[in-house]
Scaffold this motif. Structure first.
Motif, PDB file in Angstrom:
ATOM      1  N   MET A   3      -5.334  39.835 -18.585  1.00 25.11           N
ATOM      2  CA  MET A   3      -6.115  41.026 -18.380  1.00 25.11           C
ATOM      3  C   MET A   3      -7.295  40.992 -19.344  1.00 25.11           C
ATOM      4  O   MET A   3      -7.157  40.619 -20.502  1.00 25.11           O
ATOM      5  N   ILE A   4      -8.444  41.393 -18.853  1.00 24.99           N
ATOM      6  CA  ILE A   4      -9.647  41.438 -19.675  1.00 24.99           C
ATOM      7  C   ILE A   4     -10.062  42.897 -19.832  1.00 24.99           C
ATOM      8  O   ILE A   4     -10.189  43.624 -18.852  1.00 24.99           O
ATOM      9  N   SER A   5     -10.267  43.313 -21.084  1.00 26.99           N
ATOM     10  CA  SER A   5     -10.746  44.656 -21.373  1.00 26.99           C
ATOM     11  C   SER A   5     -12.087  44.558 -22.081  1.00 26.99           C
ATOM     12  O   SER A   5     -12.318  43.635 -22.858  1.00 26.99           O
ATOM     13  N   GLU A   6     -12.949  45.529 -21.810  1.00 26.33           N
ATOM     14  CA  GLU A   6     -14.230  45.585 -22.492  1.00 26.33           C
ATOM     15  C   GLU A   6     -14.268  46.850 -23.340  1.00 26.33           C
ATOM     16  O   GLU A   6     -13.873  47.916 -22.877  1.00 26.33           O
ATOM     17  N   LEU A   7     -14.737  46.697 -24.575  1.00 26.50           N
ATOM     18  CA  LEU A   7     -14.816  47.818 -25.509  1.00 26.50           C
ATOM     19  C   LEU A   7     -16.193  47.881 -26.132  1.00 26.50           C
ATOM     20  O   LEU A   7     -16.839  46.855 -26.337  1.00 26.50           O
ATOM     21  N   GLN A   8     -16.613  49.099 -26.463  1.00 23.65           N
ATOM     22  CA  GLN A   8     -17.806  49.301 -27.261  1.00 23.65           C
ATOM     23  C   GLN A   8     -17.361  50.018 -28.520  1.00 23.65           C
ATOM     24  O   GLN A   8     -16.730  51.071 -28.454  1.00 23.65           O
ATOM     25  N   LEU A   9     -17.667  49.430 -29.674  1.00 25.77           N
ATOM     26  CA  LEU A   9     -17.200  49.950 -30.948  1.00 25.77           C
ATOM     27  C   LEU A   9     -18.364  50.166 -31.897  1.00 25.77           C
ATOM     28  O   LEU A   9     -19.391  49.503 -31.795  1.00 25.77           O
ATOM     29  N   ARG A  10     -18.188  51.070 -32.832  1.00 26.89           N
ATOM     30  CA  ARG A  10     -19.138  51.308 -33.918  1.00 26.89           C
ATOM     31  C   ARG A  10     -18.372  51.062 -35.208  1.00 26.89           C
ATOM     32  O   ARG A  10     -17.481  51.836 -35.565  1.00 26.89           O
ATOM     33  N   LEU A  11     -18.711  49.957 -35.896  1.00 27.73           N
ATOM     34  CA  LEU A  11     -17.923  49.497 -37.027  1.00 27.73           C
ATOM     35  C   LEU A  11     -18.788  49.247 -38.256  1.00 27.73           C
ATOM     36  O   LEU A  11     -20.005  49.079 -38.140  1.00 27.73           O
ATOM     37  N   GLU A  12     -18.131  49.171 -39.388  1.00 30.81           N
ATOM     38  CA  GLU A  12     -18.794  48.754 -40.612  1.00 30.81           C
ATOM     39  C   GLU A  12     -19.040  47.250 -40.537  1.00 30.81           C
ATOM     40  O   GLU A  12     -18.286  46.523 -39.897  1.00 30.81           O
ATOM     41  N   ILE A  32      -3.261  39.585 -28.106  1.00 29.39           N
ATOM     42  CA  ILE A  32      -4.680  39.297 -27.909  1.00 29.39           C
ATOM     43  C   ILE A  32      -4.913  37.809 -28.091  1.00 29.39           C
ATOM     44  O   ILE A  32      -4.660  37.251 -29.155  1.00 29.39           O
ATOM     45  N   LYS A  33      -5.393  37.173 -27.049  1.00 34.27           N
ATOM     46  CA  LYS A  33      -5.644  35.727 -27.098  1.00 34.27           C
ATOM     47  C   LYS A  33      -7.030  35.406 -27.638  1.00 34.27           C
ATOM     48  O   LYS A  33      -7.211  34.425 -28.340  1.00 34.27           O
ATOM     49  N   ASP A  34      -8.029  36.253 -27.297  1.00 41.44           N
ATOM     50  CA  ASP A  34      -9.385  35.986 -27.762  1.00 41.44           C
ATOM     51  C   ASP A  34     -10.198  37.270 -27.720  1.00 41.44           C
ATOM     52  O   ASP A  34      -9.959  38.144 -26.884  1.00 41.44           O
ATOM     53  N   VAL A  35     -11.159  37.368 -28.640  1.00 43.62           N
ATOM     54  CA  VAL A  35     -12.113  38.474 -28.675  1.00 43.62           C
ATOM     55  C   VAL A  35     -13.502  37.843 -28.671  1.00 43.62           C
ATOM     56  O   VAL A  35     -13.866  37.115 -29.582  1.00 43.62           O
ATOM     57  N   ILE A  36     -14.264  38.112 -27.613  1.00 42.82           N
ATOM     58  CA  ILE A  36     -15.606  37.557 -27.457  1.00 42.82           C
ATOM     59  C   ILE A  36     -16.622  38.680 -27.649  1.00 42.82           C
ATOM     60  O   ILE A  36     -16.572  39.697 -26.948  1.00 42.82           O
ATOM     61  N   VAL A  37     -17.540  38.499 -28.585  1.00 40.64           N
ATOM     62  CA  VAL A  37     -18.600  39.481 -28.816  1.00 40.64           C
ATOM     63  C   VAL A  37     -19.689  39.243 -27.788  1.00 40.64           C
ATOM     64  O   VAL A  37     -20.264  38.163 -27.707  1.00 40.64           O
ATOM     65  N   THR A  38     -19.977  40.267 -26.970  1.00 38.58           N
ATOM     66  CA  THR A  38     -21.012  40.139 -25.951  1.00 38.58           C
ATOM     67  C   THR A  38     -22.338  40.737 -26.393  1.00 38.58           C
ATOM     68  O   THR A  38     -23.390  40.321 -25.914  1.00 38.58           O
ATOM     69  N   SER A  51     -20.167  45.256 -28.662  1.00 39.46           N
ATOM     70  CA  SER A  51     -19.467  45.228 -27.385  1.00 39.46           C
ATOM     71  C   SER A  51     -18.648  43.941 -27.352  1.00 39.46           C
ATOM     72  O   SER A  51     -19.169  42.867 -27.668  1.00 39.46           O
ATOM     73  N   VAL A  52     -17.389  44.057 -26.968  1.00 39.82           N
ATOM     74  CA  VAL A  52     -16.505  42.896 -26.967  1.00 39.82           C
ATOM     75  C   VAL A  52     -15.729  42.836 -25.646  1.00 39.82           C
ATOM     76  O   VAL A  52     -15.472  43.846 -25.012  1.00 39.82           O
ATOM     77  N   LYS A  53     -15.376  41.607 -25.269  1.00 45.21           N
ATOM     78  CA  LYS A  53     -14.413  41.357 -24.197  1.00 45.21           C
ATOM     79  C   LYS A  53     -13.133  40.898 -24.866  1.00 45.21           C
ATOM     80  O   LYS A  53     -13.155  39.981 -25.690  1.00 45.21           O
ATOM     81  N   VAL A  54     -12.034  41.538 -24.506  1.00 46.00           N
ATOM     82  CA  VAL A  54     -10.737  41.229 -25.110  1.00 46.00           C
ATOM     83  C   VAL A  54      -9.844  40.628 -24.039  1.00 46.00           C
ATOM     84  O   VAL A  54      -9.627  41.229 -22.973  1.00 46.00           O
ATOM     85  N   TYR A  55      -9.351  39.435 -24.317  1.00 42.38           N
ATOM     86  CA  TYR A  55      -8.443  38.742 -23.390  1.00 42.38           C
ATOM     87  C   TYR A  55      -7.014  38.983 -23.852  1.00 42.38           C
ATOM     88  O   TYR A  55      -6.619  38.528 -24.919  1.00 42.38           O
ATOM     89  N   ILE A  56      -6.247  39.693 -23.027  1.00 39.88           N
ATOM     90  CA  ILE A  56      -4.880  40.073 -23.356  1.00 39.88           C
ATOM     91  C   ILE A  56      -3.930  39.323 -22.439  1.00 39.88           C
ATOM     92  O   ILE A  56      -4.052  39.374 -21.209  1.00 39.88           O
ATOM     93  N   ASP A  57      -2.960  38.620 -23.021  1.00 34.93           N
ATOM     94  CA  ASP A  57      -1.921  37.891 -22.278  1.00 34.93           C
ATOM     95  C   ASP A  57      -2.519  36.924 -21.253  1.00 34.93           C
ATOM     96  O   ASP A  57      -1.978  36.742 -20.172  1.00 34.93           O
ATOM     97  N   GLU A  58      -3.612  36.300 -21.553  1.00 36.49           N
ATOM     98  CA  GLU A  58      -4.244  35.348 -20.627  1.00 36.49           C
ATOM     99  C   GLU A  58      -3.778  33.944 -20.944  1.00 36.49           C
ATOM    100  O   GLU A  58      -3.740  33.533 -22.042  1.00 36.49           O
TER     101      GLU A  58
END
Length: 64
Positions: A1-10, A35-41, A57-64
């Motif tokens: 499963m691929i999830s996309e997130l937008q975060l505001r971080l330090e 989480i198998k991988d986190v790709i910064v887009t 913004s990141v794409k998160v690969y879960i159980d892939e």
């Protein structure tokens, strides 16, 4: 499963892979081992205030 997130971080979290992965797992409410991988887009720096933040913004690969 691929999830996309937008975060505001330090910057200390946004530019450290392990801390970024831990933050993403907390936000998604899942175990970090799933989480198998986190790709910064997209990454941009917001320096309008005293505390500099990074919009990311990141794409998160879960159980892939």
């Amino acid at each position: 499963m691929i999830s996309e997130l937008q975060l505001r971080l330090e910057p200390a979290i946004a530019y450290n892979v392990l801390r970024l992965k831990a933050t993403v797992s907390t936000r998604l409410g899942i175990d970090a081992n799933r989480i198998k991988d986190v790709i910064v887009t997209r990454r941009s720096i917001d320096a309008r205030q005293r505390n500099v933040m990074v919009n990311i913004s990141v794409k998160v690969y879960i159980d892939e």
